[in-house]
Motif scaffolding. Structure first.
Motif, PDB file in Angstrom:
ATOM      1  N   LEU A 139       2.101  69.324-125.081  1.00  0.00           N
ATOM      2  CA  LEU A 139       0.772  69.781-124.402  1.00  0.00           C
ATOM      3  C   LEU A 139       0.720  69.978-122.861  1.00  0.00           C
ATOM      4  CD1 LEU A 139      -1.491  66.319-125.983  1.00  0.00           C
ATOM      5  CD2 LEU A 139      -2.200  69.009-126.347  1.00  0.00           C
ATOM      6  N   ALA A 140       0.545  69.834-121.901  1.00  0.00           N
ATOM      7  CA  ALA A 140       0.892  69.727-120.047  1.00  0.00           C
ATOM      8  C   ALA A 140       1.372  68.664-119.887  1.00  0.00           C
ATOM      9  CB  ALA A 140      -0.689  70.156-119.688  1.00  0.00           C
ATOM     10  N   GLY A 141       1.143  67.655-120.505  1.00  0.00           N
ATOM     11  CA  GLY A 141       1.689  66.211-120.174  1.00  0.00           C
ATOM     12  C   GLY A 141       3.139  66.122-121.158  1.00  0.00           C
ATOM     13  N   ASP A 142       3.826  66.558-122.035  1.00  0.00           N
ATOM     14  CA  ASP A 142       5.011  66.291-122.359  1.00  0.00           C
ATOM     15  C   ASP A 142       5.560  67.310-121.589  1.00  0.00           C
ATOM     16  OD1 ASP A 142       4.138  65.710-124.760  1.00  0.00           O
ATOM     17  OD2 ASP A 142       3.330  67.770-125.693  1.00  0.00           O
ATOM     18  N   THR A 143       7.315  67.144-121.727  1.00  0.00           N
ATOM     19  CA  THR A 143       7.954  67.260-121.561  1.00  0.00           C
ATOM     20  C   THR A 143       9.398  67.659-122.169  1.00  0.00           C
ATOM     21  OG1 THR A 143       9.332  65.463-120.347  1.00  0.00           O
ATOM     22  CG2 THR A 143       7.579  66.819-118.503  1.00  0.00           C
ATOM     23  N   SER A 144       9.948  67.015-123.283  1.00  0.00           N
ATOM     24  CA  SER A 144      10.368  67.700-124.786  1.00  0.00           C
ATOM     25  C   SER A 144       9.547  68.067-126.201  1.00  0.00           C
ATOM     26  CB  SER A 144      11.078  66.660-124.392  1.00  0.00           C
ATOM     27  OG  SER A 144      10.288  65.581-125.256  1.00  0.00           O
ATOM     28  N   TYR A 145      10.540  68.630-126.652  1.00  0.00           N
ATOM     29  CA  TYR A 145      10.009  69.308-127.959  1.00  0.00           C
ATOM     30  C   TYR A 145      11.415  69.002-129.234  1.00  0.00           C
ATOM     31  CZ  TYR A 145       8.841  71.927-132.004  1.00  0.00           C
ATOM     32  OH  TYR A 145       7.765  72.828-133.167  1.00  0.00           O
ATOM     33  N   THR A 146      11.316  68.601-130.723  1.00  0.00           N
ATOM     34  CA  THR A 146      11.980  69.112-131.184  1.00  0.00           C
ATOM     35  C   THR A 146      11.719  69.627-132.477  1.00  0.00           C
ATOM     36  OG1 THR A 146      12.616  66.075-130.986  1.00  0.00           O
ATOM     37  CG2 THR A 146      12.830  67.145-132.568  1.00  0.00           C
TER      38      THR A 146
END
Length: 367
Positions: free
Chosen positions: A313-320
């Motif tokens: 999403l636009a508000g995310d700043t990470s991903y695993t």
């Protein structure tokens, strides 16, 4: 009374009657002898030179002036075709001439004279149209942009774009005859009912043309269309009658082009592998976007748009990323894109990182 003599007396009369039937002209036979063959007879544009060959009636013995008639449905009344006086038959009723194919999609034509008519020929002509699409060209940093990195009808401010016109597949995907060498003029709307010529070019053998690499097409939003100029086939000079063998000019439907900004690339993209099957990605936020796209390639390949695995999403700043079993010792490259509400991707730029996962002790190490 000598019946035998009476019977013998009738024989000459019966022979004369039989001879009359044998040599009398048959209207049914004349109809069977009449013929009409048209090449090309269907599937072409109105105005295409067509070769009309056939016979009206062998029994007339003298040339006959001929013209054309048409009807929309067999059994309905026939109407004369305007300016279709195409000459005369020979003494045996043969005709052979060139005349433009009709532009009607479904209509019957026939050749007629004062003595009779040919069989009907059913025409199914192709309508002119074209499929107009916009594609990205090379991005400013020299990375080839793929079709899926920009939405239909969108161009990026300050970047060139390619406008492709396809006349063979048309706007409805219908296959149509190509007209190589036909002149095409790209226009932009400049006011109510006013259009300005921008570029000119000719169709290739595939019936398509691409307009690209022109500064005037940059950063200019609005309505575009293509004027398909009048086309005169090479054999048009063979046609007779007062109707010229030419394919008239045609305008495509207007194509609205929206020009938008390209979103900034996510900065600070970092890939870390805390475990053999796990990679943690992080990046700094990009304001005013719709979402992110994460793309992955194994083996440390070059960053690019292929291999999408997630849409944070636009508000995310990470991903695993869970790589699954047997992924220890793998080298993996990640690219993170910011995507605008118009579907425009950020550039690859520096928004990528590569990591090698630690060996998996359960499998003896590497993948």
């Amino acid at each position: 009374m000598n019946h035998k003599a009476v019977a013998i007396g009738w024989l000459p009369v019966l022979g004369l009657v039989a001879a009359m039937f044998a040599f009398a002209p048959s209207s049914e036979g004349a109809a069977q002898r009449a013929s009409l063959d048209v090449t090309p007879g269907a599937g072409w544009y109105g105005g295409t030179p067509a070769h009309w060959v056939g016979t009206l009636d062998y029994s007339t013995g003298s040339p006959q002036k001929i013209h054309l008639q048409r009807t929309g449905k067999l059994g309905s009344a026939w109407a004369d075709v305007e300016n279709s006086n195409v000459g005369s038959t020979d003494a045996r009723g043969h005709f052979d001439f060139w005349f433009p194919s009709p532009a009607m999609n479904a209509v019957y034509f026939r050749v007629v004279s004062g003595k009779g008519a040919s069989p009907a020929h059913h025409f199914t002509s192709k309508h002119q149209d074209a499929d107009v699409r916009v594609y990205e060209t090379l991005t400013p940093d020299g990375v080839p942009a793929l079709d899926e990195t920009i939405a239909e009808g969108i161009a990026v401010k300050g970047e060139g774009f390619t406008l492709k016109v396809d006349t063979v597949h048309g706007a409805k995907g219908e296959n149509k005859p190509p007209l190589p060498g036909r002149l095409m003029t790209l226009q932009r709307r400049t006011g109510p009912g006013a259009w300005t010529d921008l570029l000119r070019g000719t169709l290739g053998k595939d019936g398509a043309i691409t307009f690209d690499g022109v500064a005037d097409l940059k950063q200019v939003a609005g309505d575009y269309r293509v004027r398909m100029e009048k086309y005169i086939p090479a054999n048009a000079g063979q046609c007779v009658g007062q109707q010229p063998c030419e394919i008239g000019e045609f305008f495509t439907f207007p194509y609205h082009l929206k020009v938008v900004d390209r979103p900034a690339s996510p900065l600070g993209v970092s890939a870390k592998a805390p475990a053999p099957s796990t990679v943690d990605l992080s990046w700094r936020p990009v304001p005013g976007i719709d979402h992110y796209v994460v793309a992955r390639t194994f083996g440390g390949g070059a960053p690019g748009y292929r291999g999408e695995i997630a849409r944070p999403l636009a508000g995310d700043t990470s991903y695993t990323d869970d790589l699954g079993p047997f992924s220890g010792g793998s080298t993996v490259s990640y690219t993170v894109f910011a995507v605008s509400s118009d579907g425009v991707y950020s550039l690859v730029g520096d928004a990528h990182d590569t990591v090698t996962t630690p060996p998996d002790p359960k499998t003896g190490g590497e993948r």
